[in-house]
Design an enzyme around this catalytic site. Structure first.
Site, PDB file in Angstrom:
ATOM      1  N   CYS A  37      75.802  47.879  69.602  1.00  0.00           N
ATOM      2  CA  CYS A  37      77.325  49.458  69.192  1.00  0.00           C
ATOM      3  C   CYS A  37      76.398  50.690  69.471  1.00  0.00           C
ATOM      4  O   CYS A  37      75.527  50.795  69.083  1.00  0.00           O
ATOM      5  CB  CYS A  37      78.309  49.441  68.133  1.00  0.00           C
ATOM      6  SG  CYS A  37      78.587  47.952  68.343  1.00  0.00           S
ATOM      7  N   ARG A  82      75.124  51.334  75.492  1.00  0.00           N
ATOM      8  CA  ARG A  82      75.030  50.512  74.093  1.00  0.00           C
ATOM      9  C   ARG A  82      76.275  49.608  74.043  1.00  0.00           C
ATOM     10  O   ARG A  82      75.653  48.863  72.897  1.00  0.00           O
ATOM     11  CB  ARG A  82      74.634  50.908  72.954  1.00  0.00           C
ATOM     12  CG  ARG A  82      73.387  51.848  72.665  1.00  0.00           C
ATOM     13  CD  ARG A  82      72.731  52.928  71.209  1.00  0.00           C
ATOM     14  NE  ARG A  82      72.657  52.338  70.497  1.00  0.00           N
ATOM     15  CZ  ARG A  82      71.290  51.462  70.099  1.00  0.00           C
ATOM     16  NH1 ARG A  82      70.140  51.427  70.759  1.00  0.00           N
ATOM     17  NH2 ARG A  82      71.358  50.401  69.289  1.00  0.00           N
ATOM     18  N   TRP A 100      79.492  46.778  71.808  1.00  0.00           N
ATOM     19  CA  TRP A 100      80.146  46.146  71.999  1.00  0.00           C
ATOM     20  C   TRP A 100      80.372  44.794  70.696  1.00  0.00           C
ATOM     21  O   TRP A 100      79.666  44.642  69.786  1.00  0.00           O
ATOM     22  CB  TRP A 100      77.962  45.749  72.331  1.00  0.00           C
ATOM     23  CG  TRP A 100      78.694  44.948  73.068  1.00  0.00           C
ATOM     24  CD1 TRP A 100      78.475  44.715  74.446  1.00  0.00           C
ATOM     25  CD2 TRP A 100      77.759  43.653  72.679  1.00  0.00           C
ATOM     26  NE1 TRP A 100      77.771  43.040  74.579  1.00  0.00           N
ATOM     27  CE2 TRP A 100      77.289  42.513  73.777  1.00  0.00           C
ATOM     28  CE3 TRP A 100      77.671  42.994  71.693  1.00  0.00           C
ATOM     29  CZ2 TRP A 100      77.105  41.038  74.060  1.00  0.00           C
ATOM     30  CZ3 TRP A 100      76.413  41.994  71.411  1.00  0.00           C
ATOM     31  CH2 TRP A 100      76.866  40.831  72.453  1.00  0.00           C
ATOM     32  N   ASN A 144      76.547  49.136  62.818  1.00  0.00           N
ATOM     33  CA  ASN A 144      76.044  48.882  64.810  1.00  0.00           C
ATOM     34  C   ASN A 144      75.587  47.575  63.607  1.00  0.00           C
ATOM     35  O   ASN A 144      74.375  47.450  63.046  1.00  0.00           O
ATOM     36  CB  ASN A 144      74.792  49.818  65.010  1.00  0.00           C
ATOM     37  CG  ASN A 144      74.171  48.887  65.960  1.00  0.00           C
ATOM     38  OD1 ASN A 144      74.205  48.025  66.688  1.00  0.00           O
ATOM     39  ND2 ASN A 144      72.880  49.621  65.965  1.00  0.00           N
ATOM     40  N   GLY A 145      75.183  46.773  64.509  1.00  0.00           N
ATOM     41  CA  GLY A 145      74.847  45.171  63.620  1.00  0.00           C
ATOM     42  C   GLY A 145      75.963  43.927  62.880  1.00  0.00           C
ATOM     43  O   GLY A 145      76.855  44.066  63.593  1.00  0.00           O
ATOM     44  N   GLU A 160      63.240  37.614  87.852  1.00  0.00           N
ATOM     45  CA  GLU A 160      63.728  39.339  88.036  1.00  0.00           C
ATOM     46  C   GLU A 160      65.575  39.193  88.798  1.00  0.00           C
ATOM     47  O   GLU A 160      65.841  39.931  87.976  1.00  0.00           O
ATOM     48  CB  GLU A 160      62.649  40.246  87.600  1.00  0.00           C
ATOM     49  CG  GLU A 160      62.902  41.640  87.257  1.00  0.00           C
ATOM     50  CD  GLU A 160      64.295  42.145  86.280  1.00  0.00           C
ATOM     51  OE1 GLU A 160      64.650  42.838  86.506  1.00  0.00           O
ATOM     52  OE2 GLU A 160      64.037  40.572  85.264  1.00  0.00           O
ATOM     53  N   LYS A 163      68.907  40.913  87.889  1.00  0.00           N
ATOM     54  CA  LYS A 163      69.333  41.722  87.807  1.00  0.00           C
ATOM     55  C   LYS A 163      70.887  41.717  88.942  1.00  0.00           C
ATOM     56  O   LYS A 163      71.845  42.452  89.012  1.00  0.00           O
ATOM     57  CB  LYS A 163      68.486  43.029  89.427  1.00  0.00           C
ATOM     58  CG  LYS A 163      67.332  42.693  88.324  1.00  0.00           C
ATOM     59  CD  LYS A 163      67.551  44.522  87.652  1.00  0.00           C
ATOM     60  CE  LYS A 163      67.055  44.385  86.664  1.00  0.00           C
ATOM     61  NZ  LYS A 163      66.700  43.382  84.702  1.00  0.00           N
ATOM     62  N   GLU A 216      72.848  40.652  86.973  1.00  0.00           N
ATOM     63  CA  GLU A 216      73.989  41.054  85.455  1.00  0.00           C
ATOM     64  C   GLU A 216      74.821  42.146  85.945  1.00  0.00           C
ATOM     65  O   GLU A 216      75.984  42.745  85.389  1.00  0.00           O
ATOM     66  CB  GLU A 216      72.782  42.601  85.352  1.00  0.00           C
ATOM     67  CG  GLU A 216      71.333  40.754  84.148  1.00  0.00           C
ATOM     68  CD  GLU A 216      70.523  41.849  83.836  1.00  0.00           C
ATOM     69  OE1 GLU A 216      70.336  42.588  82.510  1.00  0.00           O
ATOM     70  OE2 GLU A 216      69.569  43.067  84.637  1.00  0.00           O
ATOM     71  N   HIS A 222      62.824  19.805  94.655  1.00  0.00           N
ATOM     72  CA  HIS A 222      62.944  19.266  93.102  1.00  0.00           C
ATOM     73  C   HIS A 222      64.619  19.542  92.771  1.00  0.00           C
ATOM     74  O   HIS A 222      65.075  18.583  91.495  1.00  0.00           O
ATOM     75  CB  HIS A 222      62.245  18.946  92.419  1.00  0.00           C
ATOM     76  CG  HIS A 222      60.515  18.909  92.744  1.00  0.00           C
ATOM     77  ND1 HIS A 222      59.687  18.154  92.918  1.00  0.00           N
ATOM     78  CD2 HIS A 222      59.602  19.768  93.067  1.00  0.00           C
ATOM     79  CE1 HIS A 222      59.525  17.158  93.007  1.00  0.00           C
ATOM     80  NE2 HIS A 222      58.410  18.342  93.422  1.00  0.00           N
ATOM     81  N   LYS A 265      72.369  47.814  76.099  1.00  0.00           N
ATOM     82  CA  LYS A 265      71.003  47.846  77.041  1.00  0.00           C
ATOM     83  C   LYS A 265      70.666  47.478  75.084  1.00  0.00           C
ATOM     84  O   LYS A 265      69.397  46.770  75.807  1.00  0.00           O
ATOM     85  CB  LYS A 265      70.898  49.364  76.891  1.00  0.00           C
ATOM     86  CG  LYS A 265      70.025  49.708  77.169  1.00  0.00           C
ATOM     87  CD  LYS A 265      69.519  49.513  78.465  1.00  0.00           C
ATOM     88  CE  LYS A 265      67.951  49.995  79.375  1.00  0.00           C
ATOM     89  NZ  LYS A 265      67.947  49.260  80.204  1.00  0.00           N
TER      90      LYS A 265
END
Length: 614
Positions: free
Chosen positions: A2, A27, A74, A100-101, A487, A491, A494, A510, A609
């Site tokens: 957050c 955030r 968040w 936040n936490g 990566e 992307k 996301e 495979h 983020k």
């Protein structure tokens, strides 16, 4: 994950807090809220949704007051609802808190408070904390800072908090453990932020609050910092390096696109003072100061999460090739739970853009307990990882606002590559001629990235329109380009919400080859390397099954181009530097597909983020 912001001074707090929330919205953006004190009136306004929803809600409200705190969330405990949004009141509505936490023992604390007659309105762990602070204040007859101190001594978990009290309109009490907190110091005013982005417009003087420290912020008085163990600390004032321009879009429609296009400059900044072509050397102070540890290391462990883990994989390839030191790459979230073997002569490299990633910080603590040497790679000056590691290297890319990391990734790869080359040179595992060739090629990378951006952006924007139908996608690469495939897939997932997987190209047969059809886009990174012919054979297998192939190739390639539905060229470079070029088209592809689909590029759903909780 957050974002928290606070203000106390002579100005009206609301405009400062709202602007700060917008800057911190990367955030978390499930809900938002604000608390203000005007004389002895404590007002709390909060809504589900983004900060813009809070602004609309507050238009008809009383928003006067020169002291306040605000929060963008968040969700961890409790769904994103107005009730679960922060700030949270205590039962008497005398105290308000933002947090936040995660409070891990909240259920035990909650049961005890219920027995004392407290009732709860939300599903959050944060409401438990504010009720506990009020209980400590009343039962012990203490002031607010002492009540916060007593409450935090009962807490297990991570937190960055800011607390207001209705009858104390000249004070904010803030504290942190595991989650970031910075205080900005202006002229007769103070600012609070999860990071410096909401502060830089008003002051460049800041102090970073340490773990288990409580700061009492009073109007027209010096900061007072003490630990939860009641030890006074002297604030260490630092000057911010970032600028306000770095926090604006600069004419781009999204921060992500801006940050993609910033990479020629950010890579130059990352190498500035470190890669010197004129004197033919690489200089990394964190390596020079600890050279013997690197040269004697029997093993290097790299720990990271998400995009940083992909950068770590590329670093593993480079360090093993050039330094000939065994390397293991570990997900930070799994590292400490599998009881890893860590030796005193190991080097642990911890990578994090924000420097606040909770799992990576936990991995660092475990490695330190085993007396390993810890080297941090981080972007944010003053964050937790640089403070907790023995040495390290900043990436110097400036603030990264887009949730999907781009410029931080290429800078992390650059630092790891410089480190690999430098260790190899000092150990004598690469020749002097190879060392010089790599330095000179590394110095050309920013211009080559710029060339890709100028040539490919519009072409990829058009190409993306052909693939918005896709619900699944496969990314393939070999060698240094396998982590790039991972990566690229991340992307796409996301920001466009298309399921994608990265594979080593040879592993396709495979299992993953069963998915190939004319409805399945397959992105293949097929730049020139010693595995080029092997990758070409894999492309033939895809084409035989009518897969739609998007290839990334070295300039001038005709063999793969003829096999591909679409082809994107990148300049030729050394194999170990190829990821710095081949990832650029994949960043652009994900971005443009997301835009065409109408997705929220900078704030994709369910993501934040800086992952400051486990």
């Amino acid at each position: 994950m957050c974002g928290i912001v606070g203000y106390i001074g002579n100005r009206q707090a609301y405009p400062i807090l709202i602007k700060g929330l917008h800057r911190l919205e990367y955030r978390g953006y499930d809900s938002a809220g604000i608390a203000l004190i005007d004389h002895d009136h404590l007002k709390v306004y909060k809504t589900k949704g983004k900060v813009s929803e809070l602004e609309l809600f507050a238009q008809q409200k009383d928003i006067t007051g020169t002291i306040g705190i605000a929060h963008t969330r968040w969700a961890t405990h409790g769904e994103p609802t107005q009730t679960n949004a922060h700030p949270h009141f205590s039962q008497t509505e005398e105290i308000a808190i933002i947090h936040n936490g995660i409070i891990e023992n909240y259920s035990v604390l909650k049961e005890g408070l219920i027995k004392e007659g407290y009732t709860f309105q939300s599903q959050t762990d944060t409401e438990v904390l504010v009720q506990l602070i009020e209980y400590m204040k009343k039962s012990n007859g203490t002031d607010l800072p002492t009540a916060v101190q007593l409450a935090l001594n009962e807490v297990v978990g991570a937190y960055a908090i800011a607390v207001l009290e209705r009858n104390n309109p000249d004070m904010i009490v803030a504290a942190r453990k595991g989650s970031p907190l910075v205080i900005g110091i202006g002229e007769d005013e103070y600012f609070i932020g999860s990071d410096a982005t909401p502060i830089i417009e008003f002051t460049d003087q800041v102090t970073y609050i340490g773990d288990e420290e409580i700061v009492t912020i009073q109007r027209n008085k010096p900061l007072r910092i003490r630990t939860i163990g009641n030890i006074d600390k002297t604030p260490e004032i630092q000057k911010l390096e970032m600028t306000l321009n770095q926090l604006e879009k600069g004419g781009y429609p999204h921060f992500m696109l801006k940050e993609i296009f910033e990479q020629p400059q950010t890579l130059s900044d990352c190498m500035r003072g470190r890669v010197n072509v004129d004197s033919d050397n690489i200089t990394l102070a964190g390596f020079i100061d600890n050279k013997e540890k690197f040269l004697k290391a029997k093993r290097i462990i790299i720990t990271a999460c998400g995009t940083s883990w992909h950068a770590a994989q590329i670093g593993m390839y480079a360090i093993e090739e050039y330094a000939r030191i065994p390397v293991e790459v570990e997900y930070s979230s799994e590292f400490r739970y599998r009881k890893p073997v860590i030796n005193k002569d190991d080097i642990v490299i911890a990578i994090s853009q924000s420097g606040e990633t909770a799992d990576t910080l936990a991995a660092i603590e475990l490695a330190k307990q085993q007396e390993a040497f810890i080297f941090g790679i981080c972007n944010v000056v003053g964050s937790s990882i640089p403070r907790k590691t023995h040495s390290g290297c900043y990436t110097h890319v400036g603030p990264e606002i887009g949730v999907a990391s781009t410029k931080a990734f290429t800078a992390q790869v650059t630092v790891l590559t410089m480190l690999a080359i430098l260790i190899g040179k000092e150990k004598g595992t690469i020749s002097h001629d190879e060392y010089l060739r790599l330095i000179r090629e590394l110095s050309l990378i920013p211009d080559k990235v710029s060339e890709i951006l100028q040539k490919s952006d519009q072409m990829i924007a058009e190409l993306s329109k052909s693939f918005t139908y896709a619900s699944n996608c496969i990314y393939l690469g070999r060698g240094y380009n396998f982590p790039v495939a991972l990566e690229g897939a991340l992307k796409l997932k996301e920001i466009s919400y298309i399921h994608a997987e990265g594979y080593p190209a040879a592993e396709m047969k495979h299992g993953a080859i069963a998915l190939i059809s004319n409805e399945m886009p397959v992105v293949v990174i097929a730049t020139q390397s010693d595995t080029y012919e092997k990758v070409t054979s894999n492309i033939q297998e895809i084409k035989a099954r009518k897969g739609r192939i998007i290839s990334v190739v070295t300039e001038g390639d005709t063999q793969v181009r003829d096999l591909s539905t679409f082809c994107i060229e990148v300049p030729k470079t050394e194999p170990c530097l190829t990821p710095l070029l081949s990832v650029i088209p994949l960043q652009l592809l994900a971005y443009h597909i997301a835009v065409v689909k109408g997705c929220d590029v900078d704030q994709p759903r369910n993501l934040a983020k800086s992952v400051t909780v486990e």
